[in-house]
Design an enzyme around this catalytic site. Structure first.
Site, mmCIF file in Angstrom:
data_model
loop_
_atom_site.group_PDB
_atom_site.id
_atom_site.type_symbol
_atom_site.label_atom_id
_atom_site.label_comp_id
_atom_site.label_asym_id
_atom_site.label_seq_id
_atom_site.Cartn_x
_atom_site.Cartn_y
_atom_site.Cartn_z
ATOM 1 N N ASP A 16 -7.595 -1.433 6.953
ATOM 2 C CA ASP A 16 -8.346 -1.759 8.167
ATOM 3 C C ASP A 16 -7.399 -1.788 9.363
ATOM 4 O O ASP A 16 -6.333 -2.416 9.316
ATOM 5 C CB ASP A 16 -9.014 -3.137 8.036
ATOM 6 C CG ASP A 16 -10.168 -3.139 7.037
ATOM 7 O OD1 ASP A 16 -10.546 -2.058 6.551
ATOM 8 O OD2 ASP A 16 -10.697 -4.232 6.760
ATOM 9 N N GLY A 45 -15.077 -2.397 -1.420
ATOM 10 C CA GLY A 45 -14.783 -2.558 -2.847
ATOM 11 C C GLY A 45 -13.560 -3.424 -3.063
ATOM 12 O O GLY A 45 -13.574 -4.350 -3.893
ATOM 13 N N ASN A 47 -12.202 -5.610 -1.056
ATOM 14 C CA ASN A 47 -12.454 -7.005 -0.667
ATOM 15 C C ASN A 47 -13.164 -7.738 -1.806
ATOM 16 O O ASN A 47 -12.829 -8.884 -2.131
ATOM 17 C CB ASN A 47 -13.320 -7.077 0.593
ATOM 18 C CG ASN A 47 -12.623 -6.513 1.815
ATOM 19 O OD1 ASN A 47 -11.394 -6.417 1.851
ATOM 20 N ND2 ASN A 47 -13.400 -6.122 2.827
ATOM 21 N N LEU A 225 -28.528 -13.134 4.753
ATOM 22 C CA LEU A 225 -29.081 -13.430 6.077
ATOM 23 C C LEU A 225 -28.017 -13.904 7.060
ATOM 24 O O LEU A 225 -28.302 -14.677 7.974
ATOM 25 C CB LEU A 225 -30.191 -14.482 5.935
ATOM 26 C CG LEU A 225 -31.361 -14.076 5.022
ATOM 27 C CD1 LEU A 225 -32.299 -15.259 4.788
ATOM 28 C CD2 LEU A 225 -32.135 -12.899 5.612
ATOM 29 N N ARG A 228 -27.471 -17.563 8.301
ATOM 30 C CA ARG A 228 -28.596 -18.354 7.789
ATOM 31 C C ARG A 228 -28.560 -18.538 6.267
ATOM 32 O O ARG A 228 -29.371 -19.265 5.712
ATOM 33 C CB ARG A 228 -29.917 -17.699 8.203
ATOM 34 C CG ARG A 228 -30.137 -17.720 9.722
ATOM 35 C CD ARG A 228 -31.453 -17.074 10.107
ATOM 36 N NE ARG A 228 -31.463 -15.659 9.813
ATOM 37 C CZ ARG A 228 -32.543 -14.985 9.406
ATOM 38 N NH1 ARG A 228 -33.691 -15.610 9.255
ATOM 39 N NH2 ARG A 228 -32.474 -13.692 9.175
ATOM 40 N N GLY A 229 -27.670 -17.818 5.594
ATOM 41 C CA GLY A 229 -27.608 -17.939 4.137
ATOM 42 C C GLY A 229 -28.195 -16.724 3.453
ATOM 43 O O GLY A 229 -27.937 -15.601 3.867
ATOM 44 N N ALA A 253 -15.610 -9.001 5.797
ATOM 45 C CA ALA A 253 -15.469 -9.282 4.355
ATOM 46 C C ALA A 253 -16.329 -10.450 3.881
ATOM 47 O O ALA A 253 -16.330 -10.766 2.694
ATOM 48 C CB ALA A 253 -14.019 -9.513 3.933
ATOM 49 N N ALA A 254 -17.087 -11.074 4.780
ATOM 50 C CA ALA A 254 -17.952 -12.188 4.350
ATOM 51 C C ALA A 254 -19.005 -11.681 3.369
ATOM 52 O O ALA A 254 -19.224 -12.277 2.313
ATOM 53 C CB ALA A 254 -18.606 -12.844 5.554
ATOM 54 N N GLY A 255 -19.631 -10.567 3.708
ATOM 55 C CA GLY A 255 -20.658 -10.008 2.832
ATOM 56 C C GLY A 255 -20.076 -9.544 1.505
ATOM 57 O O GLY A 255 -20.670 -9.754 0.438
ATOM 58 N N ASP A 256 -18.908 -8.902 1.568
ATOM 59 C CA ASP A 256 -18.271 -8.376 0.344
ATOM 60 C C ASP A 256 -17.931 -9.522 -0.605
ATOM 61 O O ASP A 256 -18.122 -9.421 -1.815
ATOM 62 C CB ASP A 256 -16.972 -7.627 0.679
ATOM 63 C CG ASP A 256 -17.161 -6.599 1.775
ATOM 64 O OD1 ASP A 256 -18.286 -6.090 1.915
ATOM 65 O OD2 ASP A 256 -16.185 -6.302 2.498
ATOM 66 N N GLY A 291 -9.471 -11.649 9.561
ATOM 67 C CA GLY A 291 -9.106 -10.561 8.649
ATOM 68 C C GLY A 291 -10.093 -10.404 7.514
ATOM 69 O O GLY A 291 -10.955 -11.253 7.285
ATOM 70 N N SER A 295 -8.754 -13.430 4.275
ATOM 71 C CA SER A 295 -9.641 -14.584 4.475
ATOM 72 C C SER A 295 -10.357 -15.038 3.199
ATOM 73 O O SER A 295 -11.059 -16.044 3.206
ATOM 74 C CB SER A 295 -10.684 -14.229 5.541
ATOM 75 O OG SER A 295 -11.549 -13.218 5.069
HETATM 76 O O1 RIB Z 1 -17.132 -5.069 4.765
HETATM 77 C C1 RIB Z 1 -15.943 -5.061 5.475
HETATM 78 C C2 RIB Z 1 -15.177 -3.810 5.189
HETATM 79 O O2 RIB Z 1 -15.950 -2.715 5.605
HETATM 80 C C3 RIB Z 1 -13.862 -3.674 5.908
HETATM 81 O O3 RIB Z 1 -12.794 -4.239 5.224
HETATM 82 C C4 RIB Z 1 -13.763 -2.173 6.113
HETATM 83 O O4 RIB Z 1 -12.721 -1.565 5.406
HETATM 84 C C5 RIB Z 1 -15.114 -1.612 5.715
HETATM 85 O O5 RIB Z 1 -15.083 -1.061 4.456
#
Ligand code: RIB
Length: 307
Positions: A16, A45, A47, A225, A228-229, A253-256, A291, A295
């Site tokens: 990134d 992936g 993350n 969400l 919102r969770g 990276a929160a979603g990942d 990051g 994170s």
């Molecule tokens: O979901 C976040 C990620 O999306 C980042 O780290 C970036 O590389 C993209 O794949």
């Protein structure tokens, strides 16, 4: 014998390139950024693979890196995280994936990805990884459609449950070629792109999930969400699981890590409500730190957060 859950992640790896902007520029606009720019390990992936490893799974990461400096750096990062890197291939013909990320003052981001070697994950490396009989296969949509379809079917035939995080949104994805999944999890914008419904109200969530179910067969639909969770349904019962309050510094990276945490806790406990709560905690911690990969919390940090 280790009781750790064995997770196979077949997905993307990126370096990134991150800049902090006072705000996200509009079309044609130039914005001067603050501080310095940074190169941070990322990729949806990777993350998630790091999240699995830090949260206590035995994680194998099947991806493809370029034969370049970024590829070397990322390979070392995964190795140092204790991730099984034996199914990673280096591609002499394509560069390591690169993501250009703008982070605004509100912590929200805009991301553009050059996938490079990620698009060349091949069937041979997938079969080799699936043959090791993981407890679950986890994927996102940041690699070639063919690879996702092939891996999902190979795992399903081997009796391995398949978890798919629907990021990034790909409305053209051949969802009808997927076997029945254990979990399918899009975020708000992916849900809107796939169903035409932005999941604002509870009713929107119910309706969006019904549409998702027409697109892809899964045991659970988990709609993320954001702050919102999440909303979870198996089409029989449904529930919301709220997130924990944090000041958003950087949502990257929160979603990942949310979906990785949900997957792992669901495999460990068999309890989807518990899994959703755990995933919300992990997501909240990630949002509060800068990051992508840096994170992501460890299992101990999550326990401390719950206290
Ligand atoms: O979901 C976040 C990620 O999306 C980042 O780290 C970036 O590389 C993209 O794949």
């Amino acid at each position: 014998m280790s009781m750790k859950k064995k997770i196979l992640v077949v997905s993307s790896a990126n370096m990134d390139f991150v800049m902090d902007a006072p705000y996200i520029p509009a079309a044609g606009e130039t914005v001067i950024c603050r501080g310095s720019y940074k190169y941070v390990p990322g990729g949806k992936g990777a993350n998630s693979a790091v999240a699995f490893a830090r949260l206590g799974a035995d994680c194998a990461f099947c991806t493809r890196l370029g034969a370049d400096g970024n590829g070397n750096a990322l390979y070392d990062v995964y190795n140092n995280e204790g991730i099984d890197v034996s199914h990673i291939r280096r591609d002499p013909e394509a560069p390591t994936g690169l993501a250009a990320i703008m982070v605004g003052d509100d912590g929200n981001n805009r991301i553009m990805v050059y996938p490079g070697a990620n698009m060349r994950i091949d069937n041979e490396q997938i079969l080799e990884a699936v043959a090791e009989k993981p407890d679950a296969l986890y994927m996102q949509l940041e690699i070639s459609r063919e690879a996702v379809v092939f891996a999902a079917n190979a795992a399903h035939e081997a009796g391995i449950p398949v978890f798919i995080d629907a990021g990034p949104a790909d409305p053209e994805f051949p969802f009808d070629r997927l076997p029945e999944l254990e979990v399918f999890s899009p975020n708000e914008s992916e849900t809107e792109i796939l169903t035409g419904i932005f999941p604002e109200s509870p009713e929107d969530c119910t309706n969006a999930a019904k549409k998702l179910a027409k697109l892809v067969a899964a045991r659970y639909y988990v709609i993320k969400l954001g702050s919102r969770g999440c909303y979870v349904t198996d089409l029989d019962r449904e529930f919301f699981s709220p997130s924990f309050k944090t000041r958003a510094v950087d949502t990257t990276a929160a979603g990942d890590s949310f979906t990785a945490a949900l997957t792992l806790e669901y495999l460990r406990s068999g309890d989807m409500e518990k899994a959703a709560r755990y995933a919300n905690a992990v997501g909240s911690i990630v949002v509060g730190r800068p990051g992508a990969m840096p994170s992501i919390p460890t299992a101990d940090e999550v326990s401390a957060f719950f206290k």
